[in-house]
Scaffold this active site. Structure first.
Site, PDB file in Angstrom:
ATOM      1  N   TRP A  44       0.818  -1.079  -0.031  1.00 19.96           N
ATOM      2  CA  TRP A  44       0.052   0.060   0.054  1.00 19.96           C
ATOM      3  C   TRP A  44       0.905   1.267   0.126  1.00 19.96           C
ATOM      4  CZ3 TRP A  44      -5.328   0.908   0.872  1.00 19.96           C
ATOM      5  CH2 TRP A  44      -5.647   2.110   1.340  1.00 19.96           C
ATOM      6  N   GLY A  90       5.464  -0.727   6.954  1.00 18.93           N
ATOM      7  CA  GLY A  90       5.461   0.545   7.803  1.00 18.93           C
ATOM      8  C   GLY A  90       6.367   1.526   7.267  1.00 18.93           C
ATOM      9  N   HIS A 128     -35.259  26.540  20.710  1.00 18.48           N
ATOM     10  CA  HIS A 128     -35.998  27.268  19.667  1.00 18.48           C
ATOM     11  C   HIS A 128     -36.874  26.450  18.947  1.00 18.48           C
ATOM     12  CE1 HIS A 128     -33.682  30.829  20.457  1.00 18.48           C
ATOM     13  NE2 HIS A 128     -32.533  30.053  20.391  1.00 18.48           N
ATOM     14  N   LYS A 166     -20.359   1.836   0.484  1.00 20.40           N
ATOM     15  CA  LYS A 166     -18.828   2.511   1.154  1.00 20.40           C
ATOM     16  C   LYS A 166     -18.383   3.560   0.171  1.00 20.40           C
ATOM     17  CE  LYS A 166     -15.739   2.249   3.948  1.00 20.40           C
ATOM     18  NZ  LYS A 166     -16.104   2.930   5.268  1.00 20.40           N
TER      19      LYS A 166
HETATM   20  C1  F6R Z   1     -20.987   7.130   7.231  1.00 17.07           C
HETATM   21  C2  F6R Z   1     -20.177   6.870   5.857  1.00 17.07           C
HETATM   22  C3  F6R Z   1     -20.771   7.837   5.004  1.00 17.07           C
HETATM   23  C4  F6R Z   1     -19.615   8.626   4.074  1.00 17.07           C
HETATM   24  C5  F6R Z   1     -19.826   9.295   2.922  1.00 17.07           C
HETATM   25  C6  F6R Z   1     -18.487   9.863   2.408  1.00 17.07           C
HETATM   26  O1  F6R Z   1     -20.450   6.154   8.014  1.00 17.07           O
HETATM   27  O2  F6R Z   1     -19.722   6.053   5.798  1.00 17.07           O
HETATM   28  O3  F6R Z   1     -21.680   9.052   5.273  1.00 17.07           O
HETATM   29  O4  F6R Z   1     -18.620   9.297   5.343  1.00 17.07           O
HETATM   30  O5  F6R Z   1     -20.328   8.865   2.115  1.00 17.07           O
HETATM   31  O6  F6R Z   1     -17.681   9.030   1.986  1.00 17.07           O
HETATM   32  P1  F6R Z   1     -16.038   9.280   1.748  1.00 17.07           P
HETATM   33  O7  F6R Z   1     -15.326   9.671   2.893  1.00 17.07           O
HETATM   34  O8  F6R Z   1     -15.394   8.229   0.983  1.00 17.07           O
HETATM   35  O9  F6R Z   1     -15.901  10.399   0.694  1.00 17.07           O
END
Ligand code: F6R
Length: 607
Positions: A73, A100, A503, A602
């Protein structure tokens, strides 16, 4: 994060190494390689997916029953064939894989270059192969020991050599390493799942230990050469559980990884005097001093992380800052000028809304700084400056450890900006640096208090609505706690600044309605307590997140999730942890799919 494999025994090493690397794929990688020995050592490696490496091996299969392998990575140098591991010294007799960062790599490289060394890659890892070769004097373990003494940083390193063709030497300095004990064969890997189908008996290598691995087993020593007596552990988990490191879900594993993520994100970047060195930032102090404004753009959890940055930039650095949802900013025709910096935050670096908002910067002659977890992601390619979060791959769809790393990255950035603008003096920077270095311990402490979270989870598991309140940085954490709760438990929840409750929303607070209050910002403590009293007066239940020393809150709260006392500016790092665990436990009690909650992806690659 890189993955390491090793094998010595009677079988052909190549297929075993590839199989193990495949099982480490979930850690994320951008290239892979193996070295297999049979008197000489053959290194084969390829950029991209493991199938590229397999194609090479199919054409030209390696032979030999000892070998090491790696998935990389990228940290130093782009993901290319040349930068992929294993790395050999120029003679090809000493071969290394490494996981690392070598912090003093430039000093080592300069020293080796001055002696005439030539390098085949841009990596810090190759230097280790050069050093082991230089230090070798008939004892490979001793050469590795000397190499470790010369290299600062946290890593795991595995070495093989034609000079000692039946032995693999491995060292652990923080990055994980386990040895699998077979019958006449021994395995080595970054973690247990990679080799669990070969054996269930493991030696877990600890920090600052060196291990001499042969087909007959493994001998552990301290890095200074003292023998270590370690009983193997026997693993009963099944394969699916083992990928999760024994945790029931990836989310729980990732929440528990956060102390290490903090360490990793800080590593090599923060000095004790509060000065920082951030490798991907190309701008200079004059540029920072001339900045009129910072924009932060992101979505979801990353947006919530950006709120912390906004507050720190404004309140501490006295630098105008605006955080905007990326999907709003992109169509808002914002007034951005060349003396403004746009910071785009994204775990994946692929979120379509964030990518679109990030493109506004070049259109207005502004710089764009990406804070992202994924090396080589689209966002990182668009960016003028990059700050990688180093959280490692996040498998659970709901983000936890990546959020944590975003906070740490922004603290580092604030120290850099504050120093260049003269808005953070040396004493303050020193205090923040000390506080940052103490965070992993503080988060571990919070993680050990899961029983307090379970008590809170019991109280809200059957609720219809949950409210989160806080002021300043606490409000930002309230938003993140609320988002985690709704995306995992499917409970309706809302977060608002504590002062906003009166409010309008107070109309919804009736008998038994749970309100989660965050109380880590001492300068607004009494004001937040006023909101707490408003809730109590209407029969609402108070669940608090408060410092250990806060005795006042006990008068009002039904249950408290405690965090250790710390600098209020850094408190979000600790305060979010009980809320992540709360969302996790409520979702678990309600029987939901935790790692893949409904309607959440994701990486949201549509606008
Ligand atoms: C919440 C979550 C989403 C992401 C959002 C942005 O747990 O995973 O709200 O944070 O879709 O995703 P990134 O950070 O990949 O742009």
């Amino acid at each position: 994060m890189c993955g390491i494999m090793g094998y010595v025994g009677p079988q052909q090493a190549g297929p075993i190494l590839i199989d193990g690397l495949r099982r480490l794929e979930y850690r994320g990688y951008d290239s892979s390689g193996i070295a297999v020995g049979n008197g000489t050592i053959r290194v084969q490696k390829a950029e991209g997916k493991i199938k590229n490496l397999e194609a090479l091996l199919a054409e030209d299969p390696p032979t030999g029953s000892i070998g090491i392998g790696h998935t990389r990575w990228a940290t130093h140098g782009a993901p290319t064939d040349a930068n992929a591991h294993p790395h050999a010294d120029p003679s090809g007799e000493f071969v290394v894989v490494h996981n690392g960062i070598i912090e003093n790599f430039q000093d080592i490289k300069d020293e080796l270059a001055a002696l005439g060394a030539e390098f085949a890659s841009e990596t810090d890892s190759e230097l280790l192969a050069h050093l082991v070769a230089r230090e070798y004097d008939g004892d490979l373990a001793e050469a590795v020991r000397k190499t470790v003494a010369l290299s600062q940083g946290a890593y795991a390193m595995v070495v093989m050599s034609t000079r000692e063709p039946d032995t693999i030497i491995a060292v652990r300095k923080i990055s994980p390493l386990v040895i699998g004990l077979g019958d006449g064969e021994t395995f080595l890997a970054s973690d247990i799942p990679a080799i669990l189908h070969h054996t269930r008996d493991f030696l877990v290598i600890e920090d600052d230990e060196l291990v001499i691995v042969t087909a007959d087993g493994a001998t552990i020593e301290t890095i200074s050469g003292e023998p270590v007596d370690r009983e193997p552990i026997h693993i009963d988990w099944d394969a699916a559980q083992s990928e999760k490191g024994g945790y029931e879900h990836f989310m729980l594993k990732e929440i528990n990884e956060q102390p290490d993520v903090i360490t990793e994100t800080l590593r090599g970047r923060l000095n004790a005097d509060g000065t920082v060195g951030l490798e991907g930032l190309e701008f200079d102090d004059d540029y920072i001093a001339g900045l009129d404004r910072v924009w932060i753009t992101a979505c979801g959890t990353a947006y919530n992380a950006g709120l912390i940055g906004q507050e720190i930039f404004r309140r501490v650095l006295r630098l105008p800052a605006n955080v905007e949802y990326a999907h709003e900013l992109r169509d808002a025709d914002p007034i951005i000028g060349p003396k403004e910096l746009l910071i785009a935050i994204s775990q994946s670096g692929e979120t379509a809304d964030t990518l679109a908002a990030a493109r506004i910067a070049p259109d207005h002659g502004a710089r764009m700084l990406a804070i992202t977890n994924v090396v080589g992601s689209t966002l990182s390619r668009y960016a003028d400056d990059i700050l990688y979060t180093r959280a490692g791959p996040e498998i659970s769809v709901a983000s936890t450890k990546a959020y944590m790393a975003m906070l740490i990255a922004q603290y580092l950035l604030a120290l850099r900006i504050g120093a260049a603008r003269g808005t953070v003096d040396e004493a303050h920077a020193r205090a923040v640096a000390l506080g940052l270095h103490q965070l992993p311990r503080a988060v571990r402490e919070v993680l050990s208090r899961e029983s307090e979270v379970l008590a809170a989870a019991e109280r809200i598991v059957d609720a219809d609505d949950v409210y989160f309140i806080g002021r300043g940085l606490d409000y930002a954490i309230a938003l993140e706690g609320s988002l985690k709760l709704k995306e995992l438990s499917y409970l309706h929840s809302e977060a608002m600044p504590a002062g906003e409750l009166k409010h309008g929303t107070l109309a919804l607070i009736t008998d038994g309605v749970p309100v989660i209050v965050l109380l880590t910002q001492r300068h607004v403590y009494n004001k937040t307590i006023s909101a707490v009293q408003e809730v109590k007066a209407r029969g609402g239940e108070i669940l608090a997140v408060a410092y250990d020393t806060d005795t006042e809150i006990e008068k009002y709260s039904d249950t408290v999730m405690r965090i250790p006392d710390m600098n209020d500016l850094l408190a979000p790092v600790a305060a979010v942890v009980p809320l992540q665990l709360l969302a996790y436990h409520v979702a678990r009690m309600r029987g939901h799919d935790i790692d893949q909650p409904r309607n959440l992806a994701k990486s949201v690659t549509v606008e």
